[in-house]
Every structure is written in C-alpha cells, then in structure tokens.
Design an enzyme around this catalytic site. Sequence first.
Site, mmCIF file in Angstrom:
data_model
loop_
_atom_site.group_PDB
_atom_site.id
_atom_site.type_symbol
_atom_site.label_atom_id
_atom_site.label_comp_id
_atom_site.label_asym_id
_atom_site.label_seq_id
_atom_site.Cartn_x
_atom_site.Cartn_y
_atom_site.Cartn_z
ATOM 1 N N SER A 1 7.775 2.530 -3.569
ATOM 2 C CA SER A 1 7.267 1.211 -3.936
ATOM 3 C C SER A 1 7.295 0.269 -2.841
ATOM 4 C CB SER A 1 7.877 0.400 -4.959
ATOM 5 O OG SER A 1 9.031 0.012 -4.745
ATOM 6 N N ASP A 2 6.147 -0.676 -2.684
ATOM 7 C CA ASP A 2 6.622 -1.760 -1.952
ATOM 8 C C ASP A 2 7.647 -2.539 -2.339
ATOM 9 O OD1 ASP A 2 6.267 -3.876 -0.057
ATOM 10 O OD2 ASP A 2 4.380 -4.120 -0.070
ATOM 11 N N TRP A 3 8.145 -3.398 -1.651
ATOM 12 C CA TRP A 3 9.577 -4.064 -1.933
ATOM 13 C C TRP A 3 9.253 -5.019 -3.129
ATOM 14 C CZ3 TRP A 3 10.168 -0.200 0.812
ATOM 15 C CH2 TRP A 3 11.154 0.029 1.716
#
Length: 762
Positions: free
Chosen positions: A239-241
């Site tokens: 996932s993106d952060w």
Amino acid sequence: MTDILEPTTASVEDMTTEAVRALSLAQKAALGGGASFWQTKEVSDIPSAVLTDGPHGVRFQSGASDHLGISGSDPATCFPPAVGLAQSWDPELGSRVGAALADEAQSAGVGVLLGPGINIKRDPRCGRNFEYFSEDPLLTGVLGAAWVRGLQSGGVGASLKHFAANNTEHDRMRSSSEIDARPLREIYLRAFERVVRDARPWTVMCSYNRINGVLASQNHWLLTDVLRDEWGFEGAVVSDWGAVADRVAAVAAGLDLQMPGDTSVDDDAVVTAVENGMLDPSAVDRAARAVARTALLARNGRRNVTYDVEAHHALAREVAGRSIVLLKNDNDLLPLTPSGSIAVLGSFATEPRFQGGGSSHVNPTRIDSPLEEIRSAAPTARIVHAKGFTTDGFGPTEILHTEAVQAAAGTDVAILFLGLAANQESEGFDRDHIELPVEQVSLLEAVVAVQPNTVVVLSSGGVLRLSPVHAAAPAILNGALLGQAAGGAIADVLFGAINPSGRLAETIPLRLQDAPSFPHFPGEHSRVRYGEGIFVGYRGYDVRDQEVLYPFGHGLSYTSFAYEALTLTADGPDLVACVTVRNTGTREGREIVQLYASMPGSVISRAPRELVGFGTINLAPGKSAEVRIRIERRDLAYWHDQLERWVVEGGDYRITAGASSRDPRLEQTLSIEGNSIQLPFDLESTIGELMAHPAAAEALGATFAPVMPTLQGGDDLGMDMAKMMASLPIGRALKNFGGGSPEALQHLQELLDHINAQALQE
Ligand code: BGC
C-alpha cells in the site's frame, strides 16, 4: 555491481513455500502489516525487509521517520528526478541509474526502493509531475522498465508506483479518478503493464485514490483481475503509506502489505475475518507468501557494498548533461565562448533547484553550484554575479533587479537562471497556474533590453508557460530538475563540452487553457472526470490541431541531422524500422529518432499520431548510420471496450520518423493484418453490421427478403436510405417496420445463434 539476481529463482520460490507453510494464521496475518515505518515484520524464518524512498535517490532515515520529506535522511546521491531523466529518452542511462541506486540502497541495508513513479503527466499542474516521466505511456514504460531492471540487477527490489490513475495531488487520499475503459488501458495502465510484463518488479505500490469509485487498495479488478491474472504479476502489492482504509477488504482485493506499521489491530482483524468466514484464507496465504518472497529476495540479494560517492556524482552529472533540452538557439548563440565577460544572474545560479519536495526528497552528498561550475569552465573569463530576485519574492527586489540589469549591460553575454522555488511545487498539492513569478519575467525583459546575448536556463519540476521567455530570450535551456550535479552539467552544455541531445517528454503549451485536461482538473467533490479520454498530452493538442509552444519530443542540438532513408519490415508479429541519419553539422552529436504511427482510415477514434518507438545515435560530423527501432505489435493495439481486450486494427499504418512529434522527416505506409473482432450478433446488431458479414448477409438475405425487401440495402433505394437502414437494430427493424411476428423474431434469433456458433468454429 556484482551478481545479477533473477527475481524468480527457484530457490527463493521454494524457500518461500517452505517458510509460509510452517506459519499459523496469526503469523501470516502479521506478515501483511509493516513492523515500523520502513520495515516489514520478521516472522519465524522470514526475515524483515527494509523499504525506503526513492525514486531518484535513497532517502534512508536512520533517525526520525516520515513519508513527506519532513525529517532528515542520510546523505545519498540525488540523481536527476524522473522529469529530468525522461528528457534523455535513454533507457540505457535509466538502467545505469537504477544499478547505481541499488548500490546505494545496499550500502544502507535497503531491500526495496520505493519507485519508479510512472503515472502519466495528465495535466501540467499536477504537483508530483517532477516524479513522473512523461505524458506518453510508451516513453514512460520503456524508461520505467529499464530503471527497474537496473535496480533489480543489483539485488534491490523496485516498487512500481502509484498504481493507478493517481494524476493529481489534490484530495489524493479520497478522490476518484473517473476514467473510461479506453483511456484507462491505453494511457494510464499501459506503462504499468509494460513494466510488469517486461521487468517483473518485486513489488507494486497501490495508490491512495479511488478508480471509478473503488479505492485502489481495495480494488479487486485492479489488483487481482488485471495485475495478477492478466499481466502475470508475481510480486507483492504494497500500500502507499496510509492508503489502507479496510485491511480485510484490501487483502480480499489483492493487497499484500499494509504500510507503514504498526498494524497489529488490522492484523487481528484479518485473523477474525478468516475465523468468521468473512475472508477467504487463501487470500491471507497469498499475501503472506508475497511478503515473505519479497523479504527473501531482499535477503538473497544482499551484497556488501560501499559505493563510490564521487563516481555516483559523476554519473549524476552525465545523466543531467544528457537530460538538458535546448529549446531555442537563435543565431547559434550557444555554445558560449569561455572568455570575455559573462553575467551569471538569478538566485538559482547559487542555490540551484534540482529536486522536488515530499517523500522523494533526498539529502544530497554534495551540490554543484552553477556559478562555481561556470567559473571553472571559463577560468579566464570575467564573471560577475547578481541575484536579480529572491525565490520567495520578498526582500529588496528592486535593488536586486537593478543590480542584475547593470551586470548584464556591462558584459558580453548574460546567463539568466529562472525557475520555480521548492515551495511552489511539491508532492501533496497541485499548482493552480503554470506561470513563472512575475518578477522573474520582468527581470528577463529588462536584461534582454540591455543585453541581447542572453541565455535563459530553466529549472522547474512542472511545465511552465514559456511564451514570455520564448518571446524575449534568444537562447533557452530547459533543465527541468537535474539532481545534485545540475550545476556542472549546465556548464558543460553552456560551453559545448556536451552537445545537448535531450528531448521534451511533455508538451509545452501556449497557455494552460490549451491543455486537454484543463476543464477537468482537479475535479470536485472528490471526483475527477477524465473527460479528455485518450487525448492526453500531444494526442490532445494534435487531435485539435492546436498550436503549441514546444511540441512533445522537441529539442535542438549544436549540430544538425538529415534523415536519409526509412525502411519498414515485418519481423514476426513486430515491425522493424531502419532509419538512416546523417550528421550534417560541424560537431559530434546525438540524435533521438522518434517513430509515430497514424492510421488515417481507422474506424475508431484515434490520436493523429502516437509514439511507437524511438532510438538514439551518436554521430561524428559528416557521418551517417542506421538506427534500428523495433515497433512492437502490442504498441499498435487499441483497447476494445466491448471485447475487453487489445485489438490491432487491420489496415494501412503510416509510420513517420521524425525529430519531434511535430517535425516529421520521412514516412512509409505498411499494411498490417488486424485481429478478428467479430462480436456475437444479437437482435440489437444493426442491419449494416450484419450485411458486412458475408455469412450473415447470405443467411438473412434469403430468409427475410420476403418480409423485409429493403434488408439488403435495396437496389431501388437511394444511398441515403440504405445508410439509414444500415443503422437499424435488426430485431426492432423486423418488429416495427417489417411486420415481424414473435415467431419471426424467434426464428431470427435462432439464425443469429447459428451464425455465432459458426463464427466460433472458424
Ligand atoms: C508517497 C509515496 C512514498 C510513501 C513513503 C507517500 O506519501 O505517495 O510515493 O513512497 O509516502 O514515503
């Protein structure tokens, strides 16, 4: 660089299988969430892996952690960000940068570098355009794949981001990118598909945004149907952060690793969901396996490396030199003679702008000052410097302005550094205009009024409206963002140690309002409608035959090139173009040959030309050579939104070899066999569609002629009437105009079924 690491070596696959088999459900769930800001968890025999930004340098934080570039990071080489690198149009260079980054990552113990960013530059205002390569998916995909190969050859994994359709920073964590199937496939997913298929990145990072209403992190269609099932992705989806809203839904959709950690609440939710029968345990197995495989690949790829800071700085300078675009050079003002007197103007001459803000912000090992580099390239020249303006527009602006104009008036030539300051563009927000600060434009005009020999050097991460600069300055170098060695590279080009060969990777329009996406950006109420469809970048300017300031692919040289011959031959499913180019000038130089395809007789909506290949050649003065460029069949295909697959339309393709998208030099036409696109017929098929199909025309003509004498277009009808008839759906035509009874309709349906069955057997 030493060992080449093959990402799917049997040993890692076997080790992964073995290691995951031994895990409990809780352990598997735990693997799917990070241990800390930058690390995955160590679980049983599975080691922890370190992930770090990326992409144009290693932002390794041994101290405080963040994903916005706020806290510091350890020193690392700041290579040209994607906006600069892309202007080299050179995959080989991209690959060398990737390999150098792998060494730096290895030296910091980093297993996965979070990049490359390969989103399409849809609109000049997107705050993160500096991290992306181009408005064109082929250029983006080829460069992205080369970068990934280079990085992974050094035993460090890539994280292809931001998947997908993350083309604005505004409201990026909620906004839904509303895109039709063709632009989604042909423009926004195409580069991802190429990199996944050709370079097999260890990981893909899903973006924050929604796509057609569904969060990327919970998008089963995107993460499973397309990425894994269609493209064969074998790695981990990260996932993106902070992109995960619902971990259980995300794992079900195809997400493997939630970042950053600590994620224990969500790990527990995964366990509970499996126990309650709400989540298929095989999804948890898949995620655990993917994370374990990544960590094992990273451990397998570990090398004891200390990198050579000076050698990497030299590479950064080489890449920067190759990425500078000579936009304009009236009366061959450039290259400059390193003698006489030179005014070096603008704050950016001493405080260069060379990278963007946010998560990719690197702490450079050193920074070349353009002013100092100009001094050392022209040691006997009298060099004067004046700031001319402050980057924030505050301070003694009038005094600075006057000093700069006086300096310009008293010298033989002026070099004026203009651009955007770091706080004017960054990750996290978009620009709302593409103007240079007014004080810079007025300084330029005043300088040129007293010094006609003025060269402008531009630094910015996003496109600027350059009409005022073009109108005033006789020579312009576009440096975009060039990394920490920008200063030296600019001096190399100014004085001719390097003959510029960079090309624009995005169009510079006359004005922002001309951009195809202009009315649809950045959207409202958390929705962005991609209303320009496939007509993104040059495709959009070209389809409306719109004047631009500098077209996609534009870039001048200190020499000139003639295109002497173009041949096209088939090679299996692909084409090979051979272009003979001659250096007709007096300096050695490098030409980037671009191939564009058009299909004038196409039955679908298309851009007038699309980039289908490119190649480079370095030539001594007077010499000629042949550039061989492969045009892959897949790059001629369009996405058929009814069949939901790629289709190559059969017919004559015009291939143009040129020096930019608007500088065609030679063309050839070749007939290409298309894919069969016969859709199954039904009662909504039109008479025209059926009559165009020989078997259907024959069967229907015989059966329905008595009830519908006009069915075959009718000899006794005028052409207009025949055309009108052709657009009627056959079922409704028969029912409403042909007196068709329910039995006749039933009979028609059977006939269509028969034709469809026959077509399937063929
Ligand atoms: C960015 C990513 C980056 C991550 C970690 C996010 O804000 O969108 O590109 O890799 O942070 O810093």
